[in-house]
Design a protein around this motif. Structure first.
Motif, mmCIF file in Angstrom:
data_model
loop_
_atom_site.group_PDB
_atom_site.id
_atom_site.type_symbol
_atom_site.label_atom_id
_atom_site.label_comp_id
_atom_site.label_asym_id
_atom_site.label_seq_id
_atom_site.Cartn_x
_atom_site.Cartn_y
_atom_site.Cartn_z
ATOM 1 N N TRP A 145 60.504 -31.602 -3.763
ATOM 2 C CA TRP A 145 59.902 -32.033 -5.025
ATOM 3 C C TRP A 145 58.642 -32.853 -4.785
ATOM 4 O O TRP A 145 57.610 -32.624 -5.433
ATOM 5 C CB TRP A 145 60.901 -32.843 -5.856
ATOM 6 C CG TRP A 145 60.286 -33.345 -7.125
ATOM 7 C CD1 TRP A 145 59.951 -32.599 -8.217
ATOM 8 C CD2 TRP A 145 59.875 -34.686 -7.405
ATOM 9 N NE1 TRP A 145 59.353 -33.401 -9.177
ATOM 10 C CE2 TRP A 145 59.300 -34.686 -8.707
ATOM 11 C CE3 TRP A 145 59.954 -35.887 -6.700
ATOM 12 C CZ2 TRP A 145 58.800 -35.842 -9.301
ATOM 13 C CZ3 TRP A 145 59.463 -37.039 -7.292
ATOM 14 C CH2 TRP A 145 58.883 -37.010 -8.583
ATOM 15 N N THR A 146 58.696 -33.815 -3.866
ATOM 16 C CA THR A 146 57.540 -34.704 -3.682
ATOM 17 C C THR A 146 56.328 -33.970 -3.122
ATOM 18 O O THR A 146 55.187 -34.379 -3.367
ATOM 19 C CB THR A 146 57.879 -35.900 -2.768
ATOM 20 O OG1 THR A 146 58.376 -35.420 -1.513
ATOM 21 C CG2 THR A 146 58.902 -36.814 -3.417
ATOM 22 N N THR A 147 56.546 -32.882 -2.364
ATOM 23 C CA THR A 147 55.419 -32.136 -1.809
ATOM 24 C C THR A 147 55.034 -30.930 -2.651
ATOM 25 O O THR A 147 54.193 -30.133 -2.239
ATOM 26 C CB THR A 147 55.718 -31.682 -0.369
ATOM 27 O OG1 THR A 147 56.878 -30.834 -0.370
ATOM 28 C CG2 THR A 147 55.941 -32.867 0.552
ATOM 29 N N GLY A 148 55.660 -30.781 -3.823
ATOM 30 C CA GLY A 148 55.250 -29.745 -4.752
ATOM 31 C C GLY A 148 55.877 -28.386 -4.546
ATOM 32 O O GLY A 148 55.473 -27.416 -5.199
ATOM 33 N N LEU A 149 56.879 -28.277 -3.671
ATOM 34 C CA LEU A 149 57.559 -27.004 -3.473
ATOM 35 C C LEU A 149 58.634 -26.752 -4.520
ATOM 36 O O LEU A 149 59.136 -25.636 -4.629
ATOM 37 C CB LEU A 149 58.197 -26.951 -2.081
ATOM 38 C CG LEU A 149 57.221 -26.880 -0.907
ATOM 39 C CD1 LEU A 149 57.988 -26.903 0.405
ATOM 40 C CD2 LEU A 149 56.351 -25.639 -0.998
ATOM 41 N N ALA A 150 59.010 -27.775 -5.245
ATOM 42 C CA ALA A 150 60.022 -27.643 -6.295
ATOM 43 C C ALA A 150 59.600 -28.493 -7.481
ATOM 44 O O ALA A 150 58.931 -29.519 -7.319
ATOM 45 C CB ALA A 150 61.396 -28.082 -5.787
ATOM 46 N N ASP A 151 59.988 -28.068 -8.643
ATOM 47 C CA ASP A 151 59.707 -28.815 -9.864
ATOM 48 C C ASP A 151 60.992 -29.458 -10.385
ATOM 49 O O ASP A 151 62.097 -29.012 -10.070
ATOM 50 C CB ASP A 151 59.107 -27.906 -10.939
ATOM 51 C CG ASP A 151 57.708 -27.447 -10.589
ATOM 52 O OD1 ASP A 151 57.393 -26.274 -10.858
ATOM 53 O OD2 ASP A 151 56.940 -28.267 -10.036
ATOM 54 N N ALA A 152 60.850 -30.497 -11.161
ATOM 55 C CA ALA A 152 61.994 -31.181 -11.766
ATOM 56 C C ALA A 152 61.513 -31.915 -13.010
ATOM 57 O O ALA A 152 60.348 -32.324 -13.096
ATOM 58 C CB ALA A 152 62.616 -32.167 -10.788
ATOM 59 N N ASP A 153 62.406 -32.068 -13.949
ATOM 60 C CA ASP A 153 62.125 -32.858 -15.139
ATOM 61 C C ASP A 153 62.390 -34.317 -14.795
ATOM 62 O O ASP A 153 63.529 -34.710 -14.546
ATOM 63 C CB ASP A 153 63.028 -32.410 -16.282
ATOM 64 C CG ASP A 153 62.787 -33.201 -17.572
ATOM 65 O OD1 ASP A 153 61.937 -34.119 -17.572
ATOM 66 O OD2 ASP A 153 63.468 -32.911 -18.570
ATOM 67 N N VAL A 154 61.337 -35.117 -14.723
ATOM 68 C CA VAL A 154 61.495 -36.526 -14.366
ATOM 69 C C VAL A 154 61.132 -37.428 -15.550
ATOM 70 O O VAL A 154 60.575 -38.517 -15.381
ATOM 71 C CB VAL A 154 60.683 -36.897 -13.106
ATOM 72 C CG1 VAL A 154 61.236 -36.187 -11.896
ATOM 73 C CG2 VAL A 154 59.192 -36.594 -13.285
ATOM 74 N N THR A 155 61.479 -36.973 -16.740
ATOM 75 C CA THR A 155 61.298 -37.802 -17.925
ATOM 76 C C THR A 155 62.042 -39.114 -17.752
ATOM 77 O O THR A 155 63.207 -39.119 -17.336
ATOM 78 C CB THR A 155 61.852 -37.074 -19.168
ATOM 79 O OG1 THR A 155 61.172 -35.824 -19.315
ATOM 80 C CG2 THR A 155 61.671 -37.917 -20.418
ATOM 81 N N PRO A 156 61.414 -40.256 -18.034
ATOM 82 C CA PRO A 156 62.111 -41.542 -17.881
ATOM 83 C C PRO A 156 63.403 -41.580 -18.680
ATOM 84 O O PRO A 156 63.444 -41.177 -19.854
ATOM 85 C CB PRO A 156 61.086 -42.546 -18.417
ATOM 86 C CG PRO A 156 59.757 -41.904 -18.166
ATOM 87 C CD PRO A 156 59.988 -40.445 -18.399
ATOM 88 N N ASN A 157 64.476 -42.066 -18.038
ATOM 89 C CA ASN A 157 65.782 -42.144 -18.701
ATOM 90 C C ASN A 157 66.521 -43.432 -18.367
ATOM 91 O O ASN A 157 67.694 -43.581 -18.702
ATOM 92 C CB ASN A 157 66.651 -40.945 -18.305
ATOM 93 C CG ASN A 157 66.970 -40.912 -16.814
ATOM 94 O OD1 ASN A 157 66.484 -41.744 -16.040
ATOM 95 N ND2 ASN A 157 67.792 -39.952 -16.397
#
Length: 299
Positions: A274-286
């Motif tokens: 995720w941090t290097t852009g190979l995967a996406d994720a929904d990181v909406t603040p929760n």
């Protein structure tokens, strides 16, 4: 005919099992192009944790594991304690940074390895804001700042970047982690298979967490041994954006057996992806929804 399986094969297969097919295919696809180059920085200016302590020239326990599972999934992980690698003319070669560090890294400190210069520290923050990835584990929140009466506080640029600051910790113990984002890369077939899990580790009490955290795992404090846990549940693993950069932190990782746990390895591989852009994720603040009262400390 059976064949011998060496430690690297075991680590690679464990990581593959827990990374998840979607993230795995993207990570392995990077090997056909060029591997993401990641600096695993393990300098101890403060307390030297055993998982990053080297015996002679041999890599430390965690350095060997992260390097091997990273290689199996499209990451060139370079483990180093040399702060000169952050100089403005060198920092551009890295796609991401992983920190297992303690103390003021601008001083030689405990392990006497070369520190970061003031320019190097600034270059790190500029690199993350500019789009590079950052993964912090366990004692990374005890870096640059100083715990106790010497905290640098919420305005410190490192604390602002990583998203939390170390307060203290109690004895190593089995504690419960609630899974609030099982869809984050690396969790689906590992820690995220259940709504919570118990694991033995050294658990950090944290403060100065901003309200933009996307919490992945929650520290369940009820029944924990130690006055520093006499507080509402709080985030223990999170993701957040910092400028254009992606930042991930988990408080786990003190113990050697945590590092050899395939679920933990999968979490780290997912964080790298995720941090290097190979995967996406929904990181909406929760953070306010899943850990109400997270900012209330022990009194």
């Amino acid at each position: 005919m059976s064949r011998n399986i060496n430690r690297r094969d075991l680590l690679a297969s464990a990581g593959a099992a827990w990374l998840g097919s979607g993230v795995l295919s993207r990570a392995l696809g990077a090997t056909a192009r060029a591997p993401k180059k990641v600096l695993y920085f393990t300098k101890s200016s403060g307390f030297p944790h055993s998982v990053v302590t080297r015996q002679g020239d041999a890599p430390a326990h965690s350095e060997k594991i992260l390097t091997e599972i990273g290689k199996a999934h499209g990451f060139e992980v370079v483990a180093s304690k040399d702060g000169r690698l952050f100089e403005p003319d060198k920092i551009g070669e890295w796609d991401g940074f992983v920190f297992y560090t303690t103390g003021d890294l601008t001083t030689p400190g405990t392990d006497k390895t070369p520190p970061l210069s003031a320019d190097g520290e600034k270059a790190l923050y500029d690199a993350i804001r500019g789009g590079k990835g950052f993964v912090g584990m366990h004692c990374a929140t005890d870096t640059f700042g100083h715990h106790g009466a010497r905290n640098k506080g919420a305005e410190d640029p490192f604390i602002q970047m990583i998203g939390g600051e170390f307060v203290s910790h109690g004895p190593q113990q089995v504690a419960t982690q609630a899974v609030v984002d099982p869809k984050f890369p690396g969790l689906a077939d590992g820690f995220g298979k259940a709504s919570s899990f118990d694991i033995n580790d050294e658990w950090y009490a944290l403060k100065n967490m901003p309200d933009d955290l996307h919490v992945i795992l929650v520290q369940k404090t009820e029944g924990m041994n130690g006055f520093m846990y006499n507080r509402p549940d709080f985030p223990s693993t999170w993701a957040r954006k910092h400028g254009d950069g992606r930042v991930f932190y988990t408080s786990m990782g003190h113990r050697e057996d945590v590092w050899t746990n395939p679920n933990y390895q999968g979490l780290l591989l997912g964080a790298l992806a995720w941090t290097t852009g190979l995967a996406d994720a929904d990181v909406t603040p929760n953070v306010k929804e899943v850990t109400p009262g997270y900012d209330k400390l022990t009194r």
